[in-house]
Design a protein around this motif. Structure first.
Motif, PDB file in Angstrom:
ATOM      1  N   ASP A 186      75.840   3.773  63.999  1.00 35.46           N
ATOM      2  CA  ASP A 186      75.814   2.559  64.843  1.00 35.46           C
ATOM      3  C   ASP A 186      75.911   1.289  64.023  1.00 35.46           C
ATOM      4  O   ASP A 186      76.125   0.202  64.545  1.00 35.46           O
ATOM      5  N   ARG A 187      75.752   1.381  62.730  1.00 33.03           N
ATOM      6  CA  ARG A 187      75.817   0.186  61.888  1.00 33.03           C
ATOM      7  C   ARG A 187      77.273  -0.186  61.640  1.00 33.03           C
ATOM      8  O   ARG A 187      78.162   0.631  61.714  1.00 33.03           O
ATOM      9  N   VAL A 188      77.487  -1.459  61.315  1.00 33.97           N
ATOM     10  CA  VAL A 188      78.871  -1.928  61.102  1.00 33.97           C
ATOM     11  C   VAL A 188      79.419  -1.318  59.828  1.00 33.97           C
ATOM     12  O   VAL A 188      80.361  -0.546  59.838  1.00 33.97           O
ATOM     13  N   SER A 189      78.785  -1.647  58.782  1.00 36.16           N
ATOM     14  CA  SER A 189      79.152  -1.065  57.490  1.00 36.16           C
ATOM     15  C   SER A 189      78.188  -1.570  56.454  1.00 36.16           C
ATOM     16  O   SER A 189      77.853  -2.753  56.452  1.00 36.16           O
ATOM     17  N   GLY A 190      77.721  -0.688  55.584  1.00 31.19           N
ATOM     18  CA  GLY A 190      76.825  -1.161  54.553  1.00 31.19           C
ATOM     19  C   GLY A 190      75.825  -0.088  54.149  1.00 31.19           C
ATOM     20  O   GLY A 190      75.814   1.006  54.681  1.00 31.19           O
ATOM     21  N   ILE A 191      74.977  -0.481  53.169  1.00 29.43           N
ATOM     22  CA  ILE A 191      73.992   0.468  52.660  1.00 29.43           C
ATOM     23  C   ILE A 191      72.668  -0.259  52.625  1.00 29.43           C
ATOM     24  O   ILE A 191      72.603  -1.424  52.178  1.00 29.43           O
ATOM     25  N   ASP A 192      71.616   0.431  53.042  1.00 32.92           N
ATOM     26  CA  ASP A 192      70.301  -0.168  52.856  1.00 32.92           C
ATOM     27  C   ASP A 192      69.323   0.886  52.347  1.00 32.92           C
ATOM     28  O   ASP A 192      69.520   2.086  52.531  1.00 32.92           O
ATOM     29  N   LEU A 193      68.296   0.317  51.720  1.00 32.67           N
ATOM     30  CA  LEU A 193      67.351   1.183  51.037  1.00 32.67           C
ATOM     31  C   LEU A 193      65.969   0.851  51.560  1.00 32.67           C
ATOM     32  O   LEU A 193      65.558  -0.309  51.510  1.00 32.67           O
ATOM     33  N   THR A 194      65.265   1.905  52.038  1.00 31.78           N
ATOM     34  CA  THR A 194      63.965   1.647  52.646  1.00 31.78           C
ATOM     35  C   THR A 194      62.912   2.476  51.918  1.00 31.78           C
ATOM     36  O   THR A 194      63.082   3.679  51.759  1.00 31.78           O
ATOM     37  N   ALA A 195      61.844   1.785  51.477  1.00 33.05           N
ATOM     38  CA  ALA A 195      60.777   2.499  50.799  1.00 33.05           C
ATOM     39  C   ALA A 195      59.447   1.878  51.146  1.00 33.05           C
ATOM     40  O   ALA A 195      59.263   0.665  50.985  1.00 33.05           O
ATOM     41  N   ASN A 196      58.626   2.733  51.656  1.00 32.57           N
ATOM     42  CA  ASN A 196      57.249   2.305  51.973  1.00 32.57           C
ATOM     43  C   ASN A 196      57.222   1.019  52.830  1.00 32.57           C
ATOM     44  O   ASN A 196      56.475   0.092  52.592  1.00 32.57           O
ATOM     45  N   GLY A 197      58.074   1.020  53.783  1.00 32.78           N
ATOM     46  CA  GLY A 197      58.116  -0.156  54.711  1.00 32.78           C
ATOM     47  C   GLY A 197      58.931  -1.301  54.175  1.00 32.78           C
ATOM     48  O   GLY A 197      59.214  -2.239  54.901  1.00 32.78           O
ATOM     49  N   GLN A 198      59.356  -1.239  52.846  1.00 32.38           N
ATOM     50  CA  GLN A 198      60.166  -2.318  52.269  1.00 32.38           C
ATOM     51  C   GLN A 198      61.617  -1.892  52.271  1.00 32.38           C
ATOM     52  O   GLN A 198      61.939  -0.710  52.214  1.00 32.38           O
ATOM     53  N   LYS A 199      62.531  -2.875  52.396  1.00 31.50           N
ATOM     54  CA  LYS A 199      63.949  -2.539  52.525  1.00 31.50           C
ATOM     55  C   LYS A 199      64.789  -3.402  51.583  1.00 31.50           C
ATOM     56  O   LYS A 199      64.564  -4.605  51.457  1.00 31.50           O
ATOM     57  N   VAL A 200      65.726  -2.727  50.912  1.00 29.48           N
ATOM     58  CA  VAL A 200      66.746  -3.430  50.110  1.00 29.48           C
ATOM     59  C   VAL A 200      68.073  -3.037  50.705  1.00 29.48           C
ATOM     60  O   VAL A 200      68.358  -1.862  50.854  1.00 29.48           O
ATOM     61  N   ALA A 201      68.856  -4.067  51.143  1.00 25.40           N
ATOM     62  CA  ALA A 201      70.079  -3.699  51.883  1.00 25.40           C
ATOM     63  C   ALA A 201      71.237  -4.604  51.523  1.00 25.40           C
ATOM     64  O   ALA A 201      71.056  -5.748  51.095  1.00 25.40           O
ATOM     65  N   TRP A 202      72.378  -3.994  51.666  1.00 24.26           N
ATOM     66  CA  TRP A 202      73.587  -4.812  51.676  1.00 24.26           C
ATOM     67  C   TRP A 202      74.529  -4.224  52.695  1.00 24.26           C
ATOM     68  O   TRP A 202      74.879  -3.047  52.630  1.00 24.26           O
ATOM     69  N   ASN A 203      74.914  -4.967  53.670  1.00 24.56           N
ATOM     70  CA  ASN A 203      75.914  -4.507  54.631  1.00 24.56           C
ATOM     71  C   ASN A 203      76.633  -5.693  55.254  1.00 24.56           C
ATOM     72  O   ASN A 203      76.184  -6.853  55.181  1.00 24.56           O
ATOM     73  N   ILE A 204      77.753  -5.329  55.877  1.00 27.00           N
ATOM     74  CA  ILE A 204      78.583  -6.380  56.502  1.00 27.00           C
ATOM     75  C   ILE A 204      77.862  -6.991  57.699  1.00 27.00           C
ATOM     76  O   ILE A 204      77.992  -8.167  58.024  1.00 27.00           O
ATOM     77  N   SER A 205      77.062  -6.128  58.323  1.00 27.41           N
ATOM     78  CA  SER A 205      76.283  -6.639  59.454  1.00 27.41           C
ATOM     79  C   SER A 205      75.422  -7.837  59.066  1.00 27.41           C
ATOM     80  O   SER A 205      75.279  -8.795  59.807  1.00 27.41           O
ATOM     81  N   ASP A 206      74.918  -7.733  57.818  1.00 32.01           N
ATOM     82  CA  ASP A 206      74.128  -8.869  57.342  1.00 32.01           C
ATOM     83  C   ASP A 206      74.971 -10.130  57.208  1.00 32.01           C
ATOM     84  O   ASP A 206      74.537 -11.232  57.519  1.00 32.01           O
ATOM     85  N   TYR A 207      76.188  -9.928  56.743  1.00 33.01           N
ATOM     86  CA  TYR A 207      77.095 -11.087  56.685  1.00 33.01           C
ATOM     87  C   TYR A 207      77.276 -11.697  58.054  1.00 33.01           C
ATOM     88  O   TYR A 207      77.225 -12.916  58.236  1.00 33.01           O
TER      89      TYR A 207
END
Lengths: 231, 279
Positions: free
Chosen positions: B216-237
């Motif tokens: 369902d996401r547009v495109s991109g990668i995100d990283l989730t750990a212990n409730g924290q998230k590191v992401a990069w995706n086009i949706s964010d743009y």
């Protein structure tokens, strides 16, 4: 023909007599008094009034005016005497147109009676106006010498008054009587008309002269107005 | 003898009686009537004079009143004219103010209408633009794109500043479960390894990873750990762009000078950052 109506005696008892003069005088008196009474019975003080009242007012005011013009400043005081003289003589002359009438003024007794009345009236009004002394003193003015002349003047003018009226009235009646015998148709009528005129003139002269005498008597003491009338 | 003394005496008496009678019946009444008439006429003349004087007085009074009335009329007329002038001016001012107020109200309404339309159009345009962008990006999303994304993701991890890196390292170290890596497409093994290596190098630790696919996401990668998230995706743009456009519209509402809506097509793209925080 009677020279005077005194000669026509209707009734006589000793000294007393009832002649035409007295009878016609009574007739004239009745005429004047009844006529006056009838007219003055309903006098109007408004602007609307009867013809007879108008006539009498003209006559009375005319006489009053004449008296005033002679020089009597209070004409109402002398109106009764002088006015009655004029009206009686005028009426006596006017009634000559009535057949059978004899004017009382054609009697020397009547004219003399009127003249005597004037003779008495003059000193009466003179004394009333300026007192006895002042009036009597006018007879000795300007000097005592004038006294007889003044007395003669008084008597002569009284006689003149009486004779003038008597002569005119008697002559008028006499002329008509004579003419009736000569030219009985037209001429006596003209003479009657002339007699009416003469009678009116005589009435005027008689009353005016009486007024002048009275005026002279009451004005004699005023400076510059003293004048002796010797007509 | 022409003189009859009895007759003379009788005639004197007759004459005196006649004088009295004539005075009684003729002169007195006639003179009295004339005097009365004269008095009456004098009285009427006096009355007439009095009435004339009264009439003159009343006429003068009337004239005076008339003059006063005229004067009052002129004064009242003048006053009324002045009052009318003032009232006219006041009414004109009121009408002008009312007109101005009405005009202002109408302008305000027009402005609000225009603003509403503008906002509606902006919103619609925004929605359409983003919808198109999403669709285009989804259509364009391929494996090579994913690969490229992975590269970008790993590069970003390397380029993180020290503070972010330190805080993220702490989070990752403290995490008990494996760190969740979500992507739109199923990542190939090479890319999974590259991500694993990059993480290991960056944080100098062996970090367990668990890969998951989120179509369902547009495109991109995100990283989730212990409730924290590191992401990069086009949706964010796109989200960043949307936020930027919204802020721009918000700024434009304040001056608000134009009634006609203008679609702002130029949007400032914010550079996406690796973000940390609660998802």
């Amino acid at each position: 023909m009677h020279l005077s109506p005194d000669e026509i005696i209707f009734w006589q008892h000793g000294f007393l007599k009832l002649n035409a003069t007295i009878v016609f005088t009574w007739g004239l008196m009745l005429l004047l008094v009844i006529g006056s009474k009838l007219v003055t019975r309903k006098l109007s003080i408004g602007l609307e009034r009867s013809r007879w009242q108008n006539l009498l007012e003209i006559v009375v005011t005319g006489i009053e005016k004449q008296i005033e013009e002679v020089g009597l400043s209070q004409p109402a005081k002398y109106l009764a005497f002088l006015g009655t003289l004029f009206l009686f003589i005028a009426t006596a002359s006017l009634c000559t147109i009535i057949p059978g009438y004899e004017p009382p003024t054609g009697s020397l007794s009547t004219t003399l009676a009127f003249a005597l009345c004037v003779l008495v009236a003059v000193p009466f009004f003179g004394i009333e106006e300026q007192g006895v002394g002042s009036y009597l003193s006018s007879y000795v003015k300007p000097t005592f010498i004038m006294l007889p002349f003044n007395i003669i003047s008084e008597i002569s003018r009284t006689l003149a008054l009486a004779v003038r009226l008597f002569g005119n009235m008697m002559s008028g009646a006499m002329i008509i009587g004579i003419l009736l015998t000569i030219t009985p148709l037209i001429f006596p009528i003209f003479m009657t008309i002339l007699g009416l005129l003469t009678g009116m003139v005589q009435a005027y002269i008689f009353s005016i002269l009486a007024a002048v005498y009275i005026a002279a008597a009451i004005r004699v003491r005023k400076p510059g107005t003293e004048s002796e009338q010797t007509i | 003898m022409l003189i009859d003394w009895f007759t003379v005496a009788a005639q004197v008496l007759n004459f005196l009686i006649l004088v009295w009678l004539m005075k009684r019946f003729l002169y007195k009444p006639i003179l009295h009537a004339i005097d009365d008439r004269e008095k009456r006429i004098a009285k009427e003349l006096a009355n007439a004079d009095k009435k004339m004087a009264e009439a003159q007085k009343e006429r003068d009074e009337f004239q005076h009143k008339n003059d006063e009335f005229d004067q009052q009329y002129i004064e009242l007329m003048s006053k009324a004219k002045d009052e009318v002038k003032v009232e006219r001016q006041r009414l004109l001012d009121e009408a002008r103010q009312a007109t101005d107020a009405l005009s202002a109200m109408r302008h305000e309404k027009l402005r609000k209408d225009a603003q509403s339309l503008h906002e509606a159009m902006s919103l619609r345009t925004q929605q359409e633009v983003f919808a198109i962008a999403r669709k285009v990006l989804m259509d364009l999303a391929t494996a090579s794109l994913e690969e490229r994304m992975t590269e970008v993701f790993t590069r970003r991890l390397h380029e993180m500043d020290d503070q972010t890196k330190t805080s993220l390292a702490e989070i990752l170290k403290a995490a008990t479960d494996p760190v969740l890596v979500r992507s739109t497409f199923d990542l190939p093994v090479e890319q999974r390894v590259a991500i694993q290596n990059a993480l290991n190098e960056t944080f100098s630790a062996d970090i367990p990873l668990r890969f998951e696919t989120a179509p369902d996401r547009v495109s991109g990668i995100d990283l989730t750990a212990n409730g924290q998230k590191v992401a990069w995706n086009i949706s964010d743009y796109l989200v960043s762009l949307e936020r930027s456009v919204n802020e721009l519209l918000k700024d434009k509402k304040i001056p608000e000078t134009k009634a006609t809506p203008v679609l702002e097509t130029k949007a400032k793209l914010e550079k996406p950052k690796l973000e940390t925080g609660n998802p």
